[in-house]
Scaffold this active site. Structure first.
Site, PDB file in Angstrom:
ATOM      1  NE  ARG A 103      49.912  30.914  32.670  1.00  0.00           N
ATOM      2  CZ  ARG A 103      48.958  31.207  33.565  1.00  0.00           C
ATOM      3  NH1 ARG A 103      49.174  31.045  34.865  1.00  0.00           N
ATOM      4  NH2 ARG A 103      47.784  31.645  33.167  1.00  0.00           N
ATOM      5  CG  HIS A 130      46.057  35.945  30.582  1.00  0.00           C
ATOM      6  ND1 HIS A 130      46.043  34.693  29.985  1.00  0.00           N
ATOM      7  CD2 HIS A 130      45.699  35.728  31.887  1.00  0.00           C
ATOM      8  CE1 HIS A 130      45.677  33.786  30.863  1.00  0.00           C
ATOM      9  NE2 HIS A 130      45.476  34.382  32.027  1.00  0.00           N
ATOM     10  CD  GLN A 133      41.164  35.450  32.717  1.00  0.00           C
ATOM     11  OE1 GLN A 133      41.861  34.563  33.189  1.00  0.00           O
ATOM     12  NE2 GLN A 133      39.869  35.532  32.954  1.00  0.00           N
ATOM     13  CG  ASP A 220      45.449  40.725  36.960  1.00  0.00           C
ATOM     14  OD1 ASP A 220      45.354  39.861  37.835  1.00  0.00           O
ATOM     15  OD2 ASP A 220      46.290  40.662  36.032  1.00  0.00           O
ATOM     16  CB  CYS A 260      41.853  37.180  35.319  1.00  0.00           C
ATOM     17  SG  CYS A 260      43.398  37.742  36.056  1.00  0.00           S
ATOM     18  NE  ARG A 288      41.354  31.281  30.815  1.00  0.00           N
ATOM     19  CZ  ARG A 288      42.549  31.250  31.424  1.00  0.00           C
ATOM     20  NH1 ARG A 288      42.685  31.813  32.604  1.00  0.00           N
ATOM     21  NH2 ARG A 288      43.607  30.701  30.839  1.00  0.00           N
TER      22      ARG A 288
HETATM   23  N1  NVA Z   1      48.623  39.522  35.672  1.00  0.00           N
HETATM   24  C1  NVA Z   1      48.656  38.237  36.348  1.00  0.00           C
HETATM   25  C2  NVA Z   1      47.596  37.349  35.792  1.00  0.00           C
HETATM   26  C3  NVA Z   1      47.515  35.984  36.453  1.00  0.00           C
HETATM   27  C4  NVA Z   1      46.512  35.106  35.802  1.00  0.00           C
HETATM   28  C5  NVA Z   1      50.033  37.618  36.212  1.00  0.00           C
HETATM   29  O1  NVA Z   1      50.612  37.713  35.121  1.00  0.00           O
HETATM   30  O2  NVA Z   1      50.534  37.072  37.187  1.00  0.00           O
HETATM   31  N1   CP Z   2      43.516  33.508  35.399  1.00  0.00           N
HETATM   32  C1   CP Z   2      44.502  32.600  35.225  1.00  0.00           C
HETATM   33  O1   CP Z   2      45.149  32.535  34.173  1.00  0.00           O
HETATM   34  O2   CP Z   2      44.682  31.767  36.271  1.00  0.00           O
HETATM   35  P1   CP Z   2      45.904  30.766  36.489  1.00  0.00           P
HETATM   36  O3   CP Z   2      47.143  31.594  36.707  1.00  0.00           O
HETATM   37  O4   CP Z   2      45.513  29.954  37.674  1.00  0.00           O
HETATM   38  O5   CP Z   2      46.063  29.921  35.254  1.00  0.00           O
END
Ligand code: NVA
Ligand code: CP
Length: 304
Positions: A103, A130, A133, A220, A260, A288
């Site tokens: 990540r 992502h 997801q 989101d 998500c 997930r």
């Molecule tokens: N778009 C959000 C998704 C979090 C799971 C982010 O990147 O923070």
């Molecule tokens: N939806 C998602 O990826 O959640 P986290 O940021 O908690 O991993």
């Protein structure tokens, strides 16, 4: 040749369909309490440069369920945080582990890792995509609505990583997808060009337009991780984009709302709407785990 999952379009429609079928199988197996440990003695390195609840825990539990071992690496506490190149990290971790999840911010980090690693690399979220997801989201939709071919799916909000991965899903399955983003916050341009060729994809700046007749509505956060300093200006730009009861009147009566998570109540989604659809939203979060187990099994062991 090793497979990677750096984005949804790394896999074919058939491969994605296989993963969704396998997710159903693995979910049933887990709920029945039966053990299934095809990844005994396998190790998964998980590199986190951003915060996470769902991704971390679902990968950790998933890997353990399958008989393997997850290794959590907070980038700041490793040599990555002190500037060790991704290409060196990739070659080292490939000698200890059987797959790497990352990540991170730049998609280039994911791509570099995949290029240099001799083991499969999974994108657990980048600024651009992502994909894990969306695998879970597609499965959640199929559980609730069946075949996706004739469904109208809407995404309302920021043209971010989740939106981009949704557009990839639309390209892969030729979905009827409508995306509403304010001007200046559109999804990735190259992806939009590809999606627009399908004739079943719509980009609009009118949320009501996107939601009109929708079976599924997705949203989101307006400020993703790394965009915290833009929070206030984004609240102004996204005025009118909150999924609330009024906006949802444009959708079908039996619409489902997905998020998500984490959710910002009364920003991208109204509190009462969130609670009304919380069963499916938490089902989506649970999925997930099942979807990533299918992915880990397939990437590390191949299809059975
Ligand atoms: N778009 C959000 C998704 C979090 C799971 C982010 O990147 O923070
Ligand atoms: N939806 C998602 O990826 O959640 P986290 O940021 O908690 O991993």
């Amino acid at each position: 040749m090793k497979k990677d999952f750096t984005k949804l379009l790394d896999i074919s429609k058939d491969e994605c369909s296989y993963l969704l079928e396998r997710t159903a199988f693995l979910k049933k197996l887990r709920l029945s309490g039966k053990e299934h440990r095809p990844l005994k003695n396998k190790n998964l390195a998980m590199i986190f440069e951003k915060a996470s609840t769902r991704t971390r825990v679902s990968f950790e539990v998933g890997m353990r369920d399958l008989g393997g071992h997850p290794i959590y690496m907070s980038a700041g506490e490793t040599q990555i945080g002190r500037g060790e190149p991704i290409k060196d990290t990739a070659r080292v971790l490939s000698r200890y582990t059987d797959a790497i999840m990352i990540r991170t911010y730049s998609q280039n980090n994911v791509d570099q890792l995949a290029y240099w690693a001799s083991v499969p690399v999974i994108n657990g979220l980048s600024d651009l995509y992502h994909p894990c997801q969306i695998l879970a989201d597609l499965f959640t939709i199929s559980e609730n609505k069946g075949d996706m071919t004739d469904l109208k799916i809407a995404y309302v909000g920021d043209g971010n990583n989740v939106a981009n991965s949704w557009i990839e899903a639309a390209i892969l399955f030729d979905l009827n997808l409508s995306v509403a983003t304010p001007k200046g916050y559109a999804p990735d341009e190259a992806l939009l060009k590809r999606a627009k060729k399908s004739g079943r994809f719509l980009l609009t700046s009118d949320p009501a337009d996107a939601i009109e007749g929708a079976d599924v509505v997705n949203t989101d956060v307006w400020a993703s991780m790394g965009q915290e300093s833009q929070k206030e200006e984004r609240k102004i730009a996204f005025d009118g984009y909150m999924i609330d009861t009024k906006l949802l009147k444009h959708a079908k009566n039996n619409v489902i709302v997905l998020h998500c998570l984490p959710a910002h109540r009364n920003e991208e989604i109204a509190e009462d709407v969130f609670e009304k659809y919380s069963d499916v939203i938490f089902q989506q979060a649970e999925n997930r785990l099942h979807a990533q187990k299918a992915l880990l099994e397939w990437l590390i062991k191949g299809s059975s």
